[in-house]
Write a protein that holds these residues in place. Sequence first.
Motif, PDB file in Angstrom:
ATOM      1  N   GLY A 256       0.817  -1.296   0.202  1.00  0.00           N
ATOM      2  CA  GLY A 256      -0.095   0.148   0.007  1.00  0.00           C
ATOM      3  C   GLY A 256       0.987   1.136   0.145  1.00  0.00           C
ATOM      4  N   GLN A 257       2.133   1.324   0.793  1.00  0.00           N
ATOM      5  CA  GLN A 257       2.801   2.328   0.545  1.00  0.00           C
ATOM      6  C   GLN A 257       3.262   2.720  -0.680  1.00  0.00           C
ATOM      7  OE1 GLN A 257       3.929   4.364   3.443  1.00  0.00           O
ATOM      8  NE2 GLN A 257       2.070   3.482   4.317  1.00  0.00           N
ATOM      9  N   ALA A 260       0.250   4.048  -2.835  1.00  0.00           N
ATOM     10  CA  ALA A 260       0.101   5.448  -2.230  1.00  0.00           C
ATOM     11  C   ALA A 260       0.910   6.381  -2.808  1.00  0.00           C
ATOM     12  CB  ALA A 260       0.090   5.684  -0.986  1.00  0.00           C
ATOM     13  N   ALA A 263       0.217   6.957  -6.643  1.00  0.00           N
ATOM     14  CA  ALA A 263      -1.098   7.450  -6.814  1.00  0.00           C
ATOM     15  C   ALA A 263      -1.082   9.006  -6.488  1.00  0.00           C
ATOM     16  CB  ALA A 263      -2.156   6.829  -5.952  1.00  0.00           C
ATOM     17  N   GLY A 265       1.290  10.518  -7.498  1.00  0.00           N
ATOM     18  CA  GLY A 265       2.149  11.127  -8.501  1.00  0.00           C
ATOM     19  C   GLY A 265       3.962  10.991  -8.244  1.00  0.00           C
ATOM     20  N   VAL A 275       9.699   7.854   0.771  1.00  0.00           N
ATOM     21  CA  VAL A 275       8.591   7.073   1.351  1.00  0.00           C
ATOM     22  C   VAL A 275       9.177   5.600   1.885  1.00  0.00           C
ATOM     23  CG1 VAL A 275       6.243   5.933   0.953  1.00  0.00           C
ATOM     24  CG2 VAL A 275       6.718   8.318  -0.004  1.00  0.00           C
ATOM     25  N   GLN A 279      11.638   4.340   5.514  1.00  0.00           N
ATOM     26  CA  GLN A 279      10.782   3.251   6.549  1.00  0.00           C
ATOM     27  C   GLN A 279      11.736   1.946   6.632  1.00  0.00           C
ATOM     28  OE1 GLN A 279       6.582   2.995   6.029  1.00  0.00           O
ATOM     29  NE2 GLN A 279       6.528   4.504   4.316  1.00  0.00           N
ATOM     30  N   THR A 358       8.003   6.273  15.183  1.00  0.00           N
ATOM     31  CA  THR A 358       6.761   6.975  14.756  1.00  0.00           C
ATOM     32  C   THR A 358       5.457   6.407  15.166  1.00  0.00           C
ATOM     33  OG1 THR A 358       6.648   6.628  12.507  1.00  0.00           O
ATOM     34  CG2 THR A 358       7.843   8.740  13.240  1.00  0.00           C
TER      35      THR A 358
ATOM     36  N   ARG B  51      -8.566   0.741  -9.953  1.00  0.00           N
ATOM     37  CA  ARG B  51      -7.343   0.751  -9.981  1.00  0.00           C
ATOM     38  C   ARG B  51      -6.678   0.805 -11.560  1.00  0.00           C
ATOM     39  NH1 ARG B  51      -4.910  -1.361  -5.261  1.00  0.00           N
ATOM     40  NH2 ARG B  51      -3.553  -2.518  -6.473  1.00  0.00           N
ATOM     41  N   ASN B  54      -6.122   4.733 -12.772  1.00  0.00           N
ATOM     42  CA  ASN B  54      -4.534   5.597 -12.283  1.00  0.00           C
ATOM     43  C   ASN B  54      -3.532   4.479 -12.517  1.00  0.00           C
ATOM     44  OD1 ASN B  54      -5.062   3.895 -10.104  1.00  0.00           O
ATOM     45  ND2 ASN B  54      -4.333   5.765  -8.616  1.00  0.00           N
ATOM     46  N   LEU B  56      -2.440   1.730 -11.452  1.00  0.00           N
ATOM     47  CA  LEU B  56      -1.866   0.888 -10.488  1.00  0.00           C
ATOM     48  C   LEU B  56      -1.902  -0.578 -10.912  1.00  0.00           C
ATOM     49  CD1 LEU B  56      -3.095   2.261  -7.102  1.00  0.00           C
ATOM     50  CD2 LEU B  56      -1.019   2.689  -8.242  1.00  0.00           C
ATOM     51  N   ARG B  82      -1.951  10.874 -13.502  1.00  0.00           N
ATOM     52  CA  ARG B  82      -1.962  10.561 -11.829  1.00  0.00           C
ATOM     53  C   ARG B  82      -2.090  11.918 -11.257  1.00  0.00           C
ATOM     54  NH1 ARG B  82       2.430   5.723 -11.147  1.00  0.00           N
ATOM     55  NH2 ARG B  82       0.869   3.919 -11.453  1.00  0.00           N
ATOM     56  N   MET B  87      -6.484   9.176  -5.480  1.00  0.00           N
ATOM     57  CA  MET B  87      -7.174   7.779  -4.922  1.00  0.00           C
ATOM     58  C   MET B  87      -7.066   7.754  -3.409  1.00  0.00           C
ATOM     59  SD  MET B  87      -6.521   3.944  -6.259  1.00  0.00           S
ATOM     60  CE  MET B  87      -7.791   3.102  -6.646  1.00  0.00           C
ATOM     61  N   PHE B  89      -7.537   4.935  -0.467  1.00  0.00           N
ATOM     62  CA  PHE B  89      -7.366   3.587  -0.192  1.00  0.00           C
ATOM     63  C   PHE B  89      -8.238   2.800   0.831  1.00  0.00           C
ATOM     64  CE2 PHE B  89      -3.738   4.905  -2.340  1.00  0.00           C
ATOM     65  CZ  PHE B  89      -3.445   4.103  -3.420  1.00  0.00           C
ATOM     66  N   ASN B  93      -3.268   4.176   3.753  1.00  0.00           N
ATOM     67  CA  ASN B  93      -1.852   4.192   3.192  1.00  0.00           C
ATOM     68  C   ASN B  93      -1.190   5.630   3.665  1.00  0.00           C
ATOM     69  OD1 ASN B  93      -2.475   1.467   2.473  1.00  0.00           O
ATOM     70  ND2 ASN B  93      -2.651   1.975   0.300  1.00  0.00           N
ATOM     71  N   LEU B  94      -1.334   5.910   4.563  1.00  0.00           N
ATOM     72  CA  LEU B  94      -0.656   7.072   5.061  1.00  0.00           C
ATOM     73  C   LEU B  94       0.823   6.690   5.052  1.00  0.00           C
ATOM     74  CD1 LEU B  94      -3.199   8.762   7.445  1.00  0.00           C
ATOM     75  CD2 LEU B  94      -2.686   9.501   5.159  1.00  0.00           C
ATOM     76  N   PHE B  95       1.719   7.755   5.038  1.00  0.00           N
ATOM     77  CA  PHE B  95       3.062   7.292   5.159  1.00  0.00           C
ATOM     78  C   PHE B  95       3.399   7.671   6.742  1.00  0.00           C
ATOM     79  CE2 PHE B  95       2.938   9.662   0.900  1.00  0.00           C
ATOM     80  CZ  PHE B  95       2.859   8.214   0.285  1.00  0.00           C
ATOM     81  N   PRO B  96       3.704   6.405   7.481  1.00  0.00           N
ATOM     82  CA  PRO B  96       3.774   6.571   9.025  1.00  0.00           C
ATOM     83  C   PRO B  96       4.853   7.114   9.244  1.00  0.00           C
ATOM     84  CG  PRO B  96       4.352   4.186   8.094  1.00  0.00           C
ATOM     85  CD  PRO B  96       3.849   4.942   7.014  1.00  0.00           C
ATOM     86  N   ARG B 155      -5.246  14.469   1.938  1.00  0.00           N
ATOM     87  CA  ARG B 155      -4.048  14.252   1.114  1.00  0.00           C
ATOM     88  C   ARG B 155      -4.357  13.982  -0.288  1.00  0.00           C
ATOM     89  NH1 ARG B 155      -0.095   9.046   2.095  1.00  0.00           N
ATOM     90  NH2 ARG B 155      -1.867   8.188   0.990  1.00  0.00           N
TER      91      ARG B 155
END
Lengths: 361, 248
Positions: A256-257, A260, A263, A265, A275, A279, A358, B51, B54, B56, B82, B87, B89, B93-96, B155
Amino acid sequence: MATYEKKQERKAPSNTKGATFWIRENLFSSPLNVALTLLGVMILFWIIPPFVKWAYINANFAGSTREDCVSGGACWVFIRMKIDMFMYGFYPSDLRWRVNSVYGLFFVLIVAFKYLKSPLLKVALAHIYFIAGFFLVHGGFFGMETVPTDKWGGLMLTIMVAAVGIVAAFPLGVLLALGRASHLPIIKSISVTYIEFIRGVPLITILFMSSIILPLFFPEGMTFDKLLRALIGIAMFEAAYIAENIRGGLQSIPKGQYEAADAIGLSYWQKMFLVILPQALKVAIPNLVGVSIALFQDTTLVLIIGLFDLLAMVRLSAADSYWLGYETEGYVFVTFIFWFFCYSMSNFSQKLEKRFNTNLR
Amino acid sequence: MKDRKDIIEIKNLNKWYGDFHVLKDINLTIKKGEIIVVCGPSGSGKSTLIRCINYLEQFQEGSITVDGIDLINDVKKIKAIREEVAMVFQHFNLFPHLTILDNLTLAPIWVRKMPRKEAEAMAMKYLERVGIANQAHKYPNQLSGGQQQRVAIARSLCKNPKIMLFDEPTSALDPEMVAEVLDVMIELAREDKTMVCVTHEMGFAKKVADRIIFMDAGQIVEENTPEEFFQNPESDRLKLFLEQILSH
């Protein structure tokens, strides 16, 4: 309508926590554990008091000659008299300020890291530090006397080989890890072949190859510094291991990372550097520090291609006919120095993990 | 709605996973500003379909045109599409490793080369809209699922996209948090964005959808306006599906 009353929170029962509880649970929970605990205490009693007696109570610290060591304990005079050799090897004593200033600049670098925000600037600064450090120690410009690398030795050489090895291997390792995870077949197979080849060969072999076999391919009369050759060999060797550790980190990042990042861009390199890698590297910190610690210890192997690192200097000094018979002190000293550096790295790793965590709640 | 121009055109789309035929001859035209809800049993290919829009997912046959751009395997075209398609999800799917604010400003700063100040101001505006502006400096894992999904929506809004794709945005949420996310989506639906939502929230579909598409086994079985869709389902498959999800 049914109503309910909110229950008050209570403290956990007191007999389930505290020191006595811990001791009972961990040391005396079963007959076998009681026996093992007693055995452990016995072994400690058997080792520690004699060692303390030898290393401290009966030890000789003062004086400057062999004759000052009379009490039968450790002769730390030997270390004191040879400490310059252990630290700098054969580096000319009047020029040692250069090495010391490189150590000093390291702390300047750390302070600068605290104030710099941009990771790019940090990486650039670190590289400037290493290159400037090398030239400062080497000399040969601004009228500074050249100190050829075969005069370098001792702890200074150990630190340099380990640090340069890691710093030079890291970018290569990152690229190899990305290559191995790539969907492009050619890049992937080149990376896999490189990594698997290097990991199948011991470091000693690589050192031999870089110092003995490689020069055979150079044109007549072309010489290539021995230390530099060893450094290149070590960096190439470490890169494969770093790549594998980073690959482990990469595999822990959920699909998913990537999606995302696609997506929103980001390009491939943006996706990886902004990203995925931050990590993945975080996950890989413990293993990467493990590799660094292993390399720090493996630097002792450069002895076999004729470079004198800390351990080699100690061996050499212990073979000095005047100080014959004091190897033990020398090796205890080496052990302590190595332990100190490796333990610091290990501690540093835990700090890094905390800092980058985090997953707060 | 009739006079609007087409923004997404899918023609004879076919896709396989290995030998498994996931999408079969999909034809679908979506007009600018339309709200489309896609539903169907799991494994029917509805997520795969959106999907593809875009890129994916790659597809083997057929064509997709998004706002006049032909979707083919070409980095520049994919990038262009894009830019316009955002999109959201199922699993956010946030960036932790980034704060909420940095999650939002990442693409504007790096893709659109916006100055940081400007990007942050814009991000705060969208966070305000989804009601999480006060959490901007926290990390994703410090937020609840519903809050995380609202951040994810903010986002995707940061690109100012013409088209928003939602891939089951509420199915990973605790029941108590579904409403807050749907509220944000309903709010968005009232604007002029084109939305394609894969979801089983039939209440949402009834309220805002212009068309509902029902998929089964990789094909579009029925598409209709919400009233017709729920009151006069044509196929037996859809009747059965509606019976299953509406009977409780």
